[in-house]
Write an enzyme that holds these catalytic residues in place. Structure first.
Site, mmCIF file in Angstrom:
data_model
loop_
_atom_site.group_PDB
_atom_site.id
_atom_site.type_symbol
_atom_site.label_atom_id
_atom_site.label_comp_id
_atom_site.label_asym_id
_atom_site.label_seq_id
_atom_site.Cartn_x
_atom_site.Cartn_y
_atom_site.Cartn_z
ATOM 1 N N SER A 212 2.266 0.773 17.667
ATOM 2 C CA SER A 212 1.646 2.219 17.113
ATOM 3 C C SER A 212 1.196 1.363 15.825
ATOM 4 O O SER A 212 1.658 -0.001 15.067
ATOM 5 C CB SER A 212 2.678 2.673 17.846
ATOM 6 O OG SER A 212 3.985 2.859 16.890
ATOM 7 N N LYS A 213 0.775 2.947 15.212
ATOM 8 C CA LYS A 213 0.144 2.947 13.860
ATOM 9 C C LYS A 213 2.153 2.406 12.990
ATOM 10 O O LYS A 213 2.025 2.304 11.582
ATOM 11 C CB LYS A 213 -0.339 4.017 13.490
ATOM 12 C CG LYS A 213 -1.271 4.642 14.127
ATOM 13 C CD LYS A 213 -2.481 4.396 12.615
ATOM 14 C CE LYS A 213 -3.548 4.123 13.703
ATOM 15 N NZ LYS A 213 -4.608 2.854 13.045
#
Ligand code: GLU
Length: 424
Positions: A212-213
């Site tokens: 994810s980010k």
């Protein structure tokens, strides 16, 4: 498999810029189509307009273009059944949802239309990655197919489109396994043959949670802007879910298409390892011709460098950079005189000696090298220390491209000036 029947699709939603894991699915769909001489389609799943992020459609096209994963049919033009952009296909879905209602496999609920999942039995299919999968129907919700405002959901639009676009293989993320019973039901009710289907495992961050980010997961465009080559990104993505020899061979898209096997996508989740991407990038930079590298490096240079100077510098630095954006700081010393370095009495002796040698010496690689080495030898100095002092004074750094070649590019007057500056 027949050559003409393979049609694959990558079906992103323009809800932001797809991150690199999502792009891996696009690569696999592309390779599968290429392998069989089939067609690769890009379909834009934008039915949920509330989630659409302006500008992301353009970014999706840009990523595909940069990586060379160009769709075989223009999404704007599409095919027999209209463009491959779902908001432009809304009237198409109505007919099928009515048919599902008429057949008793969908029903109205508060103005929306839902699929009617059986309460018994199993939805069973052969997944190209996981093998046989069976999900009890009772565990699957009656998903909405058409919202009360008439907007089709992903489940309806994607399946109608997969059929109308004659998709032979669906390749998508593992998170869609839970939706597959609904999709099978739609196909079955409409009397259609379900495509082959492969659910590609997750891409995990180094801590083994979904990438994810938070892990710094970026889009391909961000990697591009840091100086990663499309060849390296494709190569890296290929091995995130696919094994071939020692997993470090440099492969072009054409090579990958030959090797790719839809039955051999790895079952286990892949781990995103930036070191591997760096390895491929360094190796691909090395492999580029000097002319090709010259063109690709230009957007990354802050220095204005003439082509012929750059042509001389590139062979010296080509093997030393991992990313194109590293080059600029690496070549600064060619153009900007570095700050004078801290010198000891001994290093000053080395530099004064080198200065007197270089002032009167012929300005060729061989002449410079032998004159300096001889002079250091005569005085009984350690040659390594001698050249390091010189390197530091000329470049401002201990790690640089080959010294003599660099000196030739910088030029005699400037080299002498740098030495004098360190002796002042
Ligand atoms: N629009 C979906 C996504 O962006 C694609 C799912 C599919 O490939 O069926 O994840």
């Amino acid at each position: 498999m027949s050559q003409t029947t393979v049609r694959t699709r990558y079906a992103p939603s323009p809800t932001g810029i797809p991150h690199i894991g999502n792009t891996r699915t696009a690569l696999y769909a592309f390779l599968l189509a290429r392998k069989y001489g089939g067609k690769f389609i890009l379909r834009i799943e934008d039915t949920d307009q509330k989630r659409t992020v302006p500008g992301s459609l353009e970014k999706i096209y840009e990523i595909q273009k940069f990586l060379g994963l160009t769709p075989d049919e223009d999404p704007q033009k599409g095919g027999l059944f209209g463009p491959y952009i779902q908001t432009q296909r809304r009237q198409i879905y109505q007919k099928y949802v009515q048919e599902l209602v008429a057949k008793g496999v969908a029903y109205e609920d508060e103005g929306a239309i839902r699929i009617k999942m059986p309460k018994e039995g199993y939805a069973t299919w052969h997944d190209l990655v996981a093998g046989k999968i069976s999900i009890p129907n009772k565990e699957v919700d009656d998903k909405v197919l058409l919202k009360s405002d008439g907007v089709p959901t992903y489940h309806l639009a994607a399946m109608i489109d997969d059929h109308l676009m004659e998709i032979s293989h669906i390749i998508r993320g593992v998170e869609y396994i839970v939706s597959t019973p609904v999709h099978l039901k739609i196909y079955e009710a409409l009397g259609w043959e379900f495509p082959h289907i492969a659910h590609v495992p997750l891409l995990l961050g180094p801590d083994r949670t979904k990438l994810s980010k938070r892990h710094g997961a970026k889009s391909v465009l961000e990697y591009r802007d840091e100086g990663y080559l499309p060849e390296a990104i494709n190569n890296f993505l290929f091995y995130l879910g696919f094994s071939y020899q020692d997993n470090s061979a440099l492969l072009s898209l054409a090579d990958m298409a030959k090797i790719f096997d839809e039955n051999k996508i790895q079952k286990q989740n892949a781990i995103f390892d930036i070191q591997k991407l760096n390895h491929f990038n360094k190796a691909w930079i090395k492999r580029l011709s000097d002319e090709d590298l010259l063109e690709r490096i230009k957007p990354f240079l802050k220095h204005q460098v003439a082509d012929d100077t750059l042509t001389k510098i590139l062979p010296l630095v080509k093997e030393r950079i991992t990313k194109l954006d590293e080059l600029d700081q690496f070549i600064t010393f060619f153009f900007d005189r570095p700050e004078p370095q801290v010198q000891t009495d001994q290093t000053k002796k080395y530099l004064a000696d080198a200065l007197s040698v270089l002032e009167k010496n012929a300005w060729t690689k061989e002449a410079i090298e032998s004159a300096l080495a001889n002079s250091a030898n005569e005085k009984g100095w350690n040659r390594g220390d001698y050249f390091m002092a010189l390197r530091l004074a000329i470049t401002g750094s201990r790690v640089t491209p080959p010294l003599t070649e660099s000196m030739l590019i910088i030029g005699q007057d400037e080299i002498l000036a740098r030495l004098k500056q360190n002796l002042a």
